[in-house]
Design an enzyme around this catalytic site. Structure first.
Site, PDB file in Angstrom:
ATOM      1  N   GLU A   1       5.122   1.438  -4.471  1.00 37.17           N
ATOM      2  CA  GLU A   1       5.364   1.656  -3.034  1.00 37.17           C
ATOM      3  C   GLU A   1       6.000   0.425  -2.386  1.00 37.17           C
ATOM      4  OE1 GLU A   1       1.862   3.002  -0.876  1.00 37.17           O
ATOM      5  OE2 GLU A   1       3.055   4.292   0.424  1.00 37.17           O
TER       6      GLU A   1
ATOM      7  N   HIS B   1      -3.369   4.716 -29.237  1.00 30.47           N
ATOM      8  CA  HIS B   1      -3.262   5.994 -29.937  1.00 30.47           C
ATOM      9  C   HIS B   1      -2.402   6.964 -29.135  1.00 30.47           C
ATOM     10  CE1 HIS B   1      -6.559   4.749 -32.659  1.00 30.47           C
ATOM     11  NE2 HIS B   1      -6.865   4.024 -31.590  1.00 30.47           N
TER      12      HIS B   1
ATOM     13  N   LYS C   1       5.810  13.853   4.921  1.00 37.19           N
ATOM     14  CA  LYS C   1       4.733  13.963   5.927  1.00 37.19           C
ATOM     15  C   LYS C   1       5.227  14.770   7.131  1.00 37.19           C
ATOM     16  CE  LYS C   1       2.533   9.464   5.128  1.00 37.19           C
ATOM     17  NZ  LYS C   1       2.334   8.152   5.714  1.00 37.19           N
TER      18      LYS C   1
HETATM   19  O1  PA5 Z   1       0.085   1.169   1.413  1.00 39.60           O
HETATM   20  C1  PA5 Z   1       0.153   1.944   2.336  1.00 39.60           C
HETATM   21  O2  PA5 Z   1       0.514   1.617   3.470  1.00 39.60           O
HETATM   22  C2  PA5 Z   1      -0.218   3.395   2.153  1.00 39.60           C
HETATM   23  O3  PA5 Z   1      -0.450   3.707   0.830  1.00 39.60           O
HETATM   24  C3  PA5 Z   1      -1.448   3.719   2.982  1.00 39.60           C
HETATM   25  O4  PA5 Z   1      -2.505   2.899   2.584  1.00 39.60           O
HETATM   26  C4  PA5 Z   1      -1.855   5.189   2.878  1.00 39.60           C
HETATM   27  O5  PA5 Z   1      -0.790   6.017   3.236  1.00 39.60           O
HETATM   28  C5  PA5 Z   1      -3.041   5.483   3.790  1.00 39.60           C
HETATM   29  O6  PA5 Z   1      -2.726   5.169   5.093  1.00 39.60           O
HETATM   30  P1  PA5 Z   1      -3.823   4.976   6.208  1.00 39.60           P
HETATM   31  O7  PA5 Z   1      -4.643   3.796   5.854  1.00 39.60           O
HETATM   32  O8  PA5 Z   1      -3.054   4.758   7.473  1.00 39.60           O
HETATM   33  O9  PA5 Z   1      -4.657   6.216   6.254  1.00 39.60           O
END
Ligand code: PA5
Length: 401
Positions: free
Chosen positions: A249, A275, A391
């Site tokens: 990410e 394995h 989203k």
């Molecule tokens: O790293 C990030 O920003 C995302 O993976 C968030 O942690 C994830 O989308 C969850 O978001 P939130 O903490 O706003 O619920």
């Protein structure tokens, strides 16, 4: 002579270090290592419930899960920690069927406060057991809707600092609070991160190591695009998941010249994946680096007994061997076999033991490595525009259903 260019030049170590030091003034995760944990520990002491259920997803849970999974069988913990992260109905039901909800503290964690998975699961739990100030804790940004909800209902809340991104938030209230509540030593966690932080920012061993590794990964990224973390402990399965999120990410981005960037993270477990995936590493395309993570001391004397099995006598040479020695010898054999090939970049990280400081050092080093790679790739490690479109589509579908 006049000179112009339209490419991103390679940055010198001095420039890179200056950039990271400058970034440290804005990006909050770097400085979490020196925070005061008094409030977290004080709150943890007040929790009476035996079960702690964290409701959250992504950066709001993965880091906490990584640390808890690594340490839970090796530390004397007074409470059990569970994670409700997915909208899979079978998983939700299965998990809560094992938990006494009347003896549970629900910790709702969402930086934004509006994540659909988190809110929908919280609603479901709230329909089963009334969630109020006696059994609920919220961890979120100060101006989120979730915080507004907490305030209105007198529910205790802790803040996720605005400048600490989700996947970099494990050493904020997001991870430290649930881990303190179950009985882990959060000061030891921070001590582990401080060691790495200080060595890096004082240009010690850590600085050399992170810079060298980040340079190699980014300079050779078109050849070795896949970074395999091969963790020789099943207890590091959570760490692997956290690494995949952090790396994927943060580094899968479009750079300032509109070029697509990214390094592909894979997390595998030894010896299980010897394995399985190892065959692909050894005989597949030369597009992978391998980082083996070993645990020096498992603090375990569990050994293979001197038991005679008729017909299997040829394996008697393993009798009396401790499992911790066996697993580390397996790691070493894999490393040697990879090194013998001569064309697979491989490095080995050996953490000291099954302790708070060891896992925290490892995780903080990976956070630094991610930040340095991002700088070398001219990308922003801290946003995630690529996940937004899905989203928005989901929201519109749900509103028009
Ligand atoms: O790293 C990030 O920003 C995302 O993976 C968030 O942690 C994830 O989308 C969850 O978001 P939130 O903490 O706003 O619920």
């Amino acid at each position: 002579m006049n000179y112009q260019h339209n490419f991103n030049p390679t940055i010198s170590d001095t420039h890179l270090f200056d950039e990271i030091t400058k970034e440290k003034e804005e990006i909050g995760y770097y400085n979490l290592v020196h925070q005061d944990t008094t409030e977290f520990k004080a709150y943890a002491k007040t929790v009476k419930q035996k079960n702690i259920v964290v409701i959250g997803i992504g950066g709001s849970t993965l880091g906490t899960y990584a640390i808890y999974k690594f340490l839970k069988h090796s530390k004397p913990l007074f409470k059990k920690l569970y994670f409700l992260e997915t909208t899979d109905p079978i998983d939700i039901k299965a998990k809560i069927s094992n938990i006494d909800l009347e003896d549970t503290l629900f910790v709702v964690i969402s930086k934004s406060g509006t994540t659909i998975e988190t809110v929908s699961i919280f609603k479901y739990i709230h329909s089963l057991v009334k969630c109020d100030k006696n059994n609920t804790l919220v961890i979120t940004e100060s101006d989120s809707k979730l915080n507004e909800y907490a305030q209105t209902n007198g529910i205790k809340s802790f803040e996720v600092p605005k400048n600490v991104g989700g996947r970099f938030s494990v050493f904020s209230a997001v991870g430290l609070l649930p881990l303190a509540i179950v009985g882990l030593n959060i000061d030891e966690l921070l001590r582990g991160t401080q060691e790495i932080h200080d060595s890096f920012f004082n240009k010690g061993v850590e600085y050399e190591r992170v810079f060298q590794k980040a340079r190699f990964f980014t300079e050779y990224k078109s050849v070795f695009n896949i970074n395999v973390v091969f963790s020789y402990s099943s207890r590091l399965e959570g760490f692997n998941k956290w690494y995949v999120q952090l790396w994927g990410e943060s580094l899968g981005k479009i750079d300032i010249k509109k070029t697509r960037q990214g390094l592909t993270p894979i997390g595998i477990i030894g010896p299980i994946d010897q394995h399985s995936f190892l065959q692909l590493v050894v005989e597949g395309r030369r597009d992978k680096t391998v980082t083996v993570v070993k645990v020096n001391d498992f603090h375990s004397k569990l050994a293979i007994p001197h038991v005679k099995l008729e017909g299997l006598e040829e394996l008697d040479y393993i009798d009396g061997l401790e499992f911790s020695t066996l697993i580390n010898m397996q790691a070493d054999a894999t490393i040697e076999s990879l090194n013998n090939l001569g064309d697979i970049p491989c490095d080995v990280i050996t953490i000291d033991g099954v302790s708070e400081s060891s896992i925290a050092s490892l995780m903080y080093e990976y956070e630094l490595l991610t930040s340095v790679c991002a700088k070398l790739m001219y990308i922003n490690a801290y946003d995630q525009p690529g996940v937004e479109a899905g989203k928005i589509i989901l929201k519109s579908k749900l509103k028009n259903k």
